[in-house]
Scaffold this active site. Structure first.
Site, PDB file in Angstrom:
ATOM      1  CG  HIS A 114      -1.899  -1.127   1.244  1.00  0.00           C
ATOM      2  ND1 HIS A 114      -1.727  -2.246   2.024  1.00  0.00           N
ATOM      3  CD2 HIS A 114      -3.052  -1.323   0.568  1.00  0.00           C
ATOM      4  CE1 HIS A 114      -2.739  -3.085   1.843  1.00  0.00           C
ATOM      5  NE2 HIS A 114      -3.554  -2.547   0.955  1.00  0.00           N
ATOM      6  CG  HIS A 115       4.542   1.672  -2.395  1.00  0.00           C
ATOM      7  ND1 HIS A 115       4.132   0.479  -2.953  1.00  0.00           N
ATOM      8  CD2 HIS A 115       5.081   2.402  -3.418  1.00  0.00           C
ATOM      9  CE1 HIS A 115       4.407   0.484  -4.246  1.00  0.00           C
ATOM     10  NE2 HIS A 115       4.978   1.631  -4.558  1.00  0.00           N
ATOM     11  NE  ARG A 116       3.719   6.768  -5.128  1.00  0.00           N
ATOM     12  CZ  ARG A 116       4.294   7.091  -6.287  1.00  0.00           C
ATOM     13  NH1 ARG A 116       3.764   6.665  -7.423  1.00  0.00           N
ATOM     14  NH2 ARG A 116       5.383   7.815  -6.320  1.00  0.00           N
ATOM     15  CE  LYS A 120      -5.576  -1.405 -12.841  1.00  0.00           C
ATOM     16  NZ  LYS A 120      -6.134  -2.763 -13.088  1.00  0.00           N
ATOM     17  CE  LYS A 144       3.914  -7.241 -14.426  1.00  0.00           C
ATOM     18  NZ  LYS A 144       2.862  -8.131 -14.965  1.00  0.00           N
ATOM     19  CE  LYS A 156      -2.426 -11.233 -11.730  1.00  0.00           C
ATOM     20  NZ  LYS A 156      -2.021 -10.273 -12.764  1.00  0.00           N
TER      21      LYS A 156
END
Length: 520
Positions: A114-116, A120, A144, A156
């Site tokens: 969760h650093h960003r 996704k 990635k 994922k």
């Protein structure tokens, strides 16, 4: 808020009803469950078999990660924090099959970092989906995204079903129920976690996910951004379908312009004339083959799970795709020779080998027999660490998965931005751009006293459509990421996979430092 109250009450009632239904049928359904759970870490069936003793996918990723982390000066606690998954969700729910029986469906969603935010990552439907696979893929997604400067954390999802064995109506039920459970656990949302297609899923499943999420989030104006890879009619973006394959093409094109790659492989610059073997003829393999063929490469062999096809003069990708869609196999295709045991095509002599199927296809058992000069990893995790060592020792250039197949998540990022801005790319500037070009062209024609043909004028004046902007953005993203990876590989005297992971680790470390979340 009456809508929110109704939505939460309805979700709670539906959850209770499903739980009661599951409890009533659990004893009867369990013995006939369609898919058995795989253990988290299965032991090799034969300890003397070197292939069976290869580490599982998650351990493979951690080995690659630790090799790159060793080049940094970060503390062990920081490295461990970056390596492990933050949150994992496992769900089970019942679905009635065509025989009137109940199948218990198992689903997963892993959020690695969760650093960003949002996180996704795709959702795959596969009978082989399990927890360690989902965690490995989520981990790979984090790095990635960082490699190509897409501001997401990695995630994922997986549902353990064989989608070919379920009808369209049943797949819709499974998709909507899985999405409902993600909603209840706050594992989906435009600012939380944004799924996308993966193996066994596509536009239709993403459209069902969007519709289900919006039904329970009626006041969220940005709800369309809860998932990417949607059809255009459901808020998708032009260029997403071919994005991963096009990214593979851009990456190979870039690496074949690097002097050190050409020197090591003995190849000439550019893709024209290069012999290519592709494993996997799904979305990624098809589009990669199509773009490479258009660039002048010869796709001499394609391997699929039910057989391969070979033509040393080059396969006609479009004709082969039409034939396979019609017949479900390459057998009897008039433009090549059918090979029943397609795995052996990995070992065929070629300039470029593109594994675009499943993980761990190149392993210690076949690595020494691979004759390709360049391996472009279009699949996720197609190579084990021991195979990687063998191939690097043989001077094979390996372009890693976290770099080469990042085209999909890059264009998913563009789709997410489109949904948040609520406007199609190019809508505000296309006509202005065309008018400016027309005025400039008119001036040039008047100055030189010569008029261009209508076709030439149309080509020059054309303003950028959405697909033009998407492909241009993807080209720029892949080119920059390849150049960054190349520079680090040269500076650190290491391979491209380690260089890409090193870059990703340092970018994530910078985010942690800036936000104050770094360990003391």
């Amino acid at each position: 808020q009456p809508h929110e109250t109704f939505s939460s009450l309805f979700a709670d009632m539906l959850s209770r009803a499903l739980f009661a239904r599951r409890s009533a049928s659990l004893l009867a359904a369990a013995p006939r469950a369609r898919y058995a759970l795989r253990p988290f870490s299965a032991a090799p069936t034969d300890p003397n078999d070197p292939v069976a003793s290869e580490p599982r996918f998650l351990e493979c990723f951690k080995i690659f990660f630790e090799k790159a982390a060793a080049l940094t000066n970060l503390k062990p606690g920081i490295i461990n924090n970056m390596k492990e998954c933050n949150v994992v969700l496992r769900v089970e729910f019942p679905v009635k099959n065509d025989h009137g029986d109940i199948d218990m469906i198992t689903g997963y969603r892993a959020q690695h970092s969760h650093h960003r935010v949002p996180c996704k990552g795709g959702i795959r439907y596969s009978p082989e989906a399990d927890l360690q696979e989902v965690m490995a893929l989520a981990s790979l997604m984090t790095y990635k995204c960082a490699v190509v400067d897409v501001p997401f954390g990695g995630a994922k999802g997986g549902v353990r079903i064989d989608p070919k064995k379920y009808s369209l109506a049943q797949r819709e039920k499974i998709t909507r129920q899985y999405t409902l459970l993600l909603c209840q656990k706050n594992f989906i949302g435009p600012g939380v976690d944004v799924p996308a297609p993966d193996m066994g899923t596509g536009e239709q499943e993403m459209s069902w996910i969007r519709d289900t999420y919006q039904a329970f989030n009626t006041n969220d104006v940005d709800s369309m951004a809860c998932v990417t890879g949607k059809p255009i009619s459901s808020g998708g973006i032009r260029g997403r379908t071919e994005a991963t394959g096009l990214g593979v093409y851009f990456g190979l094109r870039e690496f074949l312009s690097y002097e050190e790659v050409l020197k090591k492989t003995g190849l000439t610059p550019g893709l024209r004339g290069k012999k290519v073997v592709i494993q996997g003829f799904g979305n990624v393999g098809y589009w990669a083959g199509r773009f490479l063929e258009q660039a002048g490469s010869k796709v001499t062999a394609i391997a699929e799970y039910n057989g391969g096809i070979v033509n040393n003069d080059g396969l006609n990708i479009e004709a082969l795709n039409r034939f396979r869609l019609q017949h479900g196999t390459f057998k009897d295709f008039p433009g090549g020779v059918f090979v029943p045991n397609s795995v052996e095509l990995l070992e065929q002599e070629c300039d470029i080998l593109i594994p675009a199927a499943l993980e761990k296809q190149i392993h210690i058992g076949n690595a020494s027999r691979i004759k390709a000069k360049i391996i472009g990893e279009a699949a996720n995790g197609p190579m084990t660490p021991r195979a990687d060592e063998v191939l690097l020792a043989n001077n094979v250039v390996i372009i890693p998965d976290l770099l080469l197949n990042a085209g999909g998540v890059t264009v998913s990022y563009f789709e997410w931005l489109k949904n948040l801005s609520h406007v199609r790319f190019g809508r505000l500037n296309k006509k202005w751009e065309e008018q400016s070009k027309r005025l400039l062209l008119d001036f040039v024609e008047n100055q030189i006293g010569k008029k261009l043909a209508d076709a030439e004028r149309t080509l020059i004046i054309h303003g950028a459509d959405e697909v033009d902007l998407v492909r241009s953005g993807l080209d720029d993203t892949m080119t920059n990421a390849c150049q960054e990876t190349r520079k680090t590989a040269m500076d650190k005297n290491t391979d491209y996979r380690t260089a890409a992971l090193y870059n990703a680790i340092m970018k994530i470390k910078a985010v942690y430092e800036a936000s104050g979340n770094m360990f003391a």
